[in-house]
Design a protein around this motif. Structure first.
Motif, short mmCIF file in Angstrom:
data_model
loop_
_atom_site.label_atom_id
_atom_site.label_comp_id
_atom_site.label_asym_id
_atom_site.label_seq_id
_atom_site.Cartn_x
_atom_site.Cartn_y
_atom_site.Cartn_z
N TRP A 102 5.27 41.03 -7.22
CA TRP A 102 6.63 40.83 -6.75
C TRP A 102 7.56 40.36 -7.84
N LYS B 253 4.63 30.51 -1.62
CA LYS B 253 4.88 31.71 -0.84
C LYS B 253 5.81 32.63 -1.64
N GLU C 225 6.84 35.64 -1.32
CA GLU C 225 7.83 36.43 -0.58
C GLU C 225 9.05 35.57 -0.23
N LYS C 226 8.82 34.30 0.04
CA LYS C 226 9.93 33.38 0.33
C LYS C 226 10.78 33.14 -0.92
N LEU D 30 11.04 35.20 -3.49
CA LEU D 30 11.74 36.45 -3.78
C LEU D 30 12.97 36.60 -2.90
N GLN D 31 12.85 36.28 -1.62
CA GLN D 31 13.99 36.35 -0.70
C GLN D 31 15.09 35.38 -1.12
#
Length: 75
Positions: free
Chosen positions: A73, A42, A44-45, A47-48
């Protein structure tokens, strides 16, 4: 590298290499932040997580490099 008192992200599958890398990070005086392969699935996870941790160094295995550095990303 001069990473004492800094965060280092470690993205290596659990193995002997993972243990050696973690010990080396600790011996340098840095804080090891292991990243699970579930974070690679994932983006986005991941990156966060990285944006919150703000590591000075990221150590990534050759096998996981494509997953980490692919997509829009990863800039």
């Amino acid at each position: 590298l001069g990473v004492a008192n800094q965060r280092v992200v470690l993205c290596i599958a659990n193995s002997f290499e993972f243990l050696i890398a973690m010990l080396a990070i600790w011996m340098s005086g840095a804080v090891c932040v292991p990243v699970s392969s579930t974070h690679l699935a994932k983006p986005e996870k991941l990156l966060q997580l990285v944006s919150q941790i703000k590591p000075v160094v990221s150590i990534v295995s050759t096998a996981d490099r494509a997953a980490v550095f692919s997509g829009d990303w990863a800039r």
